[in-house]
Design a protein around this motif. Sequence first.
Motif, PDB file in Angstrom:
ATOM      1  N   HIS A 112       4.233  12.963  12.752  1.00 48.53           N
ATOM      2  CA  HIS A 112       4.419  14.152  13.579  1.00 48.53           C
ATOM      3  C   HIS A 112       4.058  15.417  12.792  1.00 48.53           C
ATOM      4  O   HIS A 112       3.460  16.353  13.350  1.00 48.53           O
ATOM      5  CB  HIS A 112       5.856  14.223  14.090  1.00 48.53           C
ATOM      6  N   VAL A 113       4.424  15.461  11.520  1.00 46.81           N
ATOM      7  CA  VAL A 113       4.062  16.613  10.684  1.00 46.81           C
ATOM      8  C   VAL A 113       2.542  16.768  10.621  1.00 46.81           C
ATOM      9  O   VAL A 113       2.003  17.879  10.752  1.00 46.81           O
ATOM     10  CB  VAL A 113       4.639  16.446   9.262  1.00 46.81           C
ATOM     11  N   ILE A 114       1.831  15.655  10.441  1.00 47.25           N
ATOM     12  CA  ILE A 114       0.372  15.685  10.348  1.00 47.25           C
ATOM     13  C   ILE A 114      -0.240  16.153  11.670  1.00 47.25           C
ATOM     14  O   ILE A 114      -1.146  16.998  11.691  1.00 47.25           O
ATOM     15  CB  ILE A 114      -0.168  14.306   9.950  1.00 47.25           C
ATOM     16  N   ALA A 115       0.258  15.596  12.785  1.00 46.69           N
ATOM     17  CA  ALA A 115      -0.284  15.977  14.093  1.00 46.69           C
ATOM     18  C   ALA A 115      -0.043  17.454  14.392  1.00 46.69           C
ATOM     19  O   ALA A 115      -0.944  18.167  14.868  1.00 46.69           O
ATOM     20  CB  ALA A 115       0.334  15.106  15.186  1.00 46.69           C
ATOM     21  N   LEU A 119      -2.296  19.597  12.152  1.00 48.28           N
ATOM     22  CA  LEU A 119      -3.689  19.581  12.611  1.00 48.28           C
ATOM     23  C   LEU A 119      -3.877  20.557  13.772  1.00 48.28           C
ATOM     24  O   LEU A 119      -4.847  21.331  13.808  1.00 48.28           O
ATOM     25  CB  LEU A 119      -4.091  18.164  13.024  1.00 48.28           C
ATOM     26  N   MET A 120      -2.942  20.540  14.718  1.00 51.61           N
ATOM     27  CA  MET A 120      -3.060  21.443  15.869  1.00 51.61           C
ATOM     28  C   MET A 120      -2.884  22.904  15.462  1.00 51.61           C
ATOM     29  O   MET A 120      -3.375  23.811  16.147  1.00 51.61           O
ATOM     30  CB  MET A 120      -2.020  21.081  16.935  1.00 51.61           C
ATOM     31  N   ASN A 121      -2.192  23.149  14.345  1.00 50.94           N
ATOM     32  CA  ASN A 121      -1.954  24.516  13.882  1.00 50.94           C
ATOM     33  C   ASN A 121      -2.930  24.954  12.794  1.00 50.94           C
ATOM     34  O   ASN A 121      -2.781  26.039  12.228  1.00 50.94           O
ATOM     35  CB  ASN A 121      -0.515  24.656  13.371  1.00 50.94           C
ATOM     36  N   THR A 122      -3.932  24.128  12.500  1.00 49.21           N
ATOM     37  CA  THR A 122      -4.904  24.476  11.463  1.00 49.21           C
ATOM     38  C   THR A 122      -5.636  25.760  11.822  1.00 49.21           C
ATOM     39  O   THR A 122      -5.819  26.648  11.012  1.00 49.21           O
ATOM     40  CB  THR A 122      -5.917  23.333  11.259  1.00 49.21           C
ATOM     41  N   HIS A 123      -6.085  25.859  13.055  1.00 48.11           N
ATOM     42  CA  HIS A 123      -6.653  27.096  13.586  1.00 48.11           C
ATOM     43  C   HIS A 123      -6.646  26.986  15.103  1.00 48.11           C
ATOM     44  O   HIS A 123      -6.341  25.931  15.662  1.00 48.11           O
ATOM     45  CB  HIS A 123      -8.076  27.358  13.069  1.00 48.11           C
ATOM     46  N   ASP A 124      -6.934  28.066  15.774  1.00 45.83           N
ATOM     47  CA  ASP A 124      -6.950  28.047  17.239  1.00 45.83           C
ATOM     48  C   ASP A 124      -8.157  27.222  17.690  1.00 45.83           C
ATOM     49  O   ASP A 124      -9.312  27.633  17.524  1.00 45.83           O
ATOM     50  CB  ASP A 124      -7.054  29.470  17.781  1.00 45.83           C
ATOM     51  N   ASN A 125      -7.874  26.047  18.251  1.00 47.13           N
ATOM     52  CA  ASN A 125      -8.952  25.126  18.602  1.00 47.13           C
ATOM     53  C   ASN A 125      -9.117  24.952  20.106  1.00 47.13           C
ATOM     54  O   ASN A 125      -9.762  24.013  20.552  1.00 47.13           O
ATOM     55  CB  ASN A 125      -8.679  23.758  17.946  1.00 47.13           C
ATOM     56  N   SER A 126      -8.546  25.852  20.905  1.00 43.85           N
ATOM     57  CA  SER A 126      -8.573  25.684  22.361  1.00 43.85           C
ATOM     58  C   SER A 126      -9.990  25.706  22.928  1.00 43.85           C
ATOM     59  O   SER A 126     -10.257  25.105  23.977  1.00 43.85           O
ATOM     60  CB  SER A 126      -7.724  26.752  23.043  1.00 43.85           C
ATOM     61  N   HIS A 127     -10.918  26.375  22.240  1.00 44.71           N
ATOM     62  CA  HIS A 127     -12.293  26.453  22.740  1.00 44.71           C
ATOM     63  C   HIS A 127     -13.021  25.118  22.611  1.00 44.71           C
ATOM     64  O   HIS A 127     -14.132  24.956  23.142  1.00 44.71           O
ATOM     65  CB  HIS A 127     -13.062  27.530  21.976  1.00 44.71           C
ATOM     66  N   LEU A 133      -5.058  11.076  17.626  1.00 42.06           N
ATOM     67  CA  LEU A 133      -4.396  11.613  16.437  1.00 42.06           C
ATOM     68  C   LEU A 133      -3.381  12.697  16.767  1.00 42.06           C
ATOM     69  O   LEU A 133      -2.404  12.877  16.047  1.00 42.06           O
ATOM     70  CB  LEU A 133      -5.447  12.163  15.463  1.00 42.06           C
ATOM     71  N   THR A 134      -3.591  13.413  17.873  1.00 39.81           N
ATOM     72  CA  THR A 134      -2.731  14.561  18.182  1.00 39.81           C
ATOM     73  C   THR A 134      -1.816  14.334  19.385  1.00 39.81           C
ATOM     74  O   THR A 134      -1.136  15.271  19.812  1.00 39.81           O
ATOM     75  CB  THR A 134      -3.590  15.811  18.442  1.00 39.81           C
ATOM     76  N   ARG A 135      -1.780  13.122  19.904  1.00 42.35           N
ATOM     77  CA  ARG A 135      -0.918  12.856  21.071  1.00 42.35           C
ATOM     78  C   ARG A 135       0.514  13.296  20.807  1.00 42.35           C
ATOM     79  O   ARG A 135       1.164  13.905  21.653  1.00 42.35           O
ATOM     80  CB  ARG A 135      -0.955  11.358  21.409  1.00 42.35           C
ATOM     81  N   ILE A 136       1.033  13.015  19.620  1.00 42.62           N
ATOM     82  CA  ILE A 136       2.439  13.322  19.330  1.00 42.62           C
ATOM     83  C   ILE A 136       2.651  14.764  18.885  1.00 42.62           C
ATOM     84  O   ILE A 136       3.781  15.145  18.541  1.00 42.62           O
ATOM     85  CB  ILE A 136       3.007  12.361  18.262  1.00 42.62           C
ATOM     86  N   ALA A 137       1.595  15.577  18.920  1.00 44.64           N
ATOM     87  CA  ALA A 137       1.767  17.002  18.617  1.00 44.64           C
ATOM     88  C   ALA A 137       2.436  17.738  19.777  1.00 44.64           C
ATOM     89  O   ALA A 137       2.884  18.874  19.618  1.00 44.64           O
ATOM     90  CB  ALA A 137       0.421  17.641  18.289  1.00 44.64           C
ATOM     91  N   GLN A 138       2.486  17.113  20.947  1.00 42.87           N
ATOM     92  CA  GLN A 138       3.281  17.642  22.065  1.00 42.87           C
ATOM     93  C   GLN A 138       4.721  17.248  21.789  1.00 42.87           C
ATOM     94  O   GLN A 138       5.128  16.125  22.074  1.00 42.87           O
ATOM     95  CB  GLN A 138       2.795  17.056  23.386  1.00 42.87           C
ATOM     96  N   ILE A 139       5.480  18.167  21.241  1.00 43.63           N
ATOM     97  CA  ILE A 139       6.712  17.792  20.551  1.00 43.63           C
ATOM     98  C   ILE A 139       7.898  18.625  21.018  1.00 43.63           C
ATOM     99  O   ILE A 139       7.754  19.813  21.345  1.00 43.63           O
ATOM    100  CB  ILE A 139       6.486  17.942  19.019  1.00 43.63           C
TER     101      ILE A 139
END
Length: 287
Positions: A193-196, A199-207, A219-225
């Motif tokens: 969960h820390v890794i996910a 990764l999502m907070n590395t930079h704004d990746n919405s684009h 890899l990021t499924r569990i970043a919805q936390i």
Amino acid sequence: MINKETKFLVVGLGLLGGSYAMGLKQEGYTVYGLARRQETIDYALEHNIIDQGQIEVDDFVSKADVILFGLYPTAMVKWIQKYKHLIKNHTLISDVSGVKTNIVDVIQEELKDRDIEFISCHPMAGKETSGIEYANTEMFKKANFIITPTEKNTEKAIEFCHDMAYTLHFNHIAILTIEQHDRMIAFLSQLCHVIAVSLMNTHDNSHLVEYTGDSFRDLTRIAQINENMWSELFLLNKDILLDEINQFIDSISHFRDALQSEDEDEMKRLFIQSTQRRKAFNKKDSK
């Protein structure tokens, strides 16, 4: 097996608590429920998840032979401290907590002068969603169930938890010490969960949404936390999780150094090693 006359009380009818109640009710047991919101009780009654339920904590508690807590760990401790006088003697208590350190010992100490036994368990099942409306028993069928007894627990209680997990159709039932459990969960769940999240907070990746592939989604499924629950679990397991994070930092730093120095042989060695280690989990996943 569990006596069919056994009456269960589930305190906290969220995703796991609601699924416990649903599974036990489907197996023919009497199940009571306590929740903070009347809407939750109404939903549980309408969908035949519980036999009776209420939001008031009173003598209703004494109806139960077994109390199962679906609360956050610290909320469970506070509940027991406040309402333990309502629990009848010979009651067995268990939980669903993802961390055992600083929880189990506190509760067992709190109950030491009562004829009430607390034995901690961890159903390793869940979703990114929460709430009783998402409760289901299908998620138990591929999940692990961990029993974490201490020297204060009886063989009878351990056997009961094993039988309950079997009744709920968990895939694999194991017994670990508290220390083994919290080390295992720090690596297999919390670090992931820390890794996910990182990764999502590395930079704004919405684009990049329209270009997303399976690798990123997996890899990021569990970043919805759930920020409240996971903050609590991380802090309770702080020392062990920090050790796992530091080991991961060392590992990713080593890979970065191999890439920076264009050490192709070392990168290939790491790829081969990771592939070989993952095969053990592939065998487990296929069971």
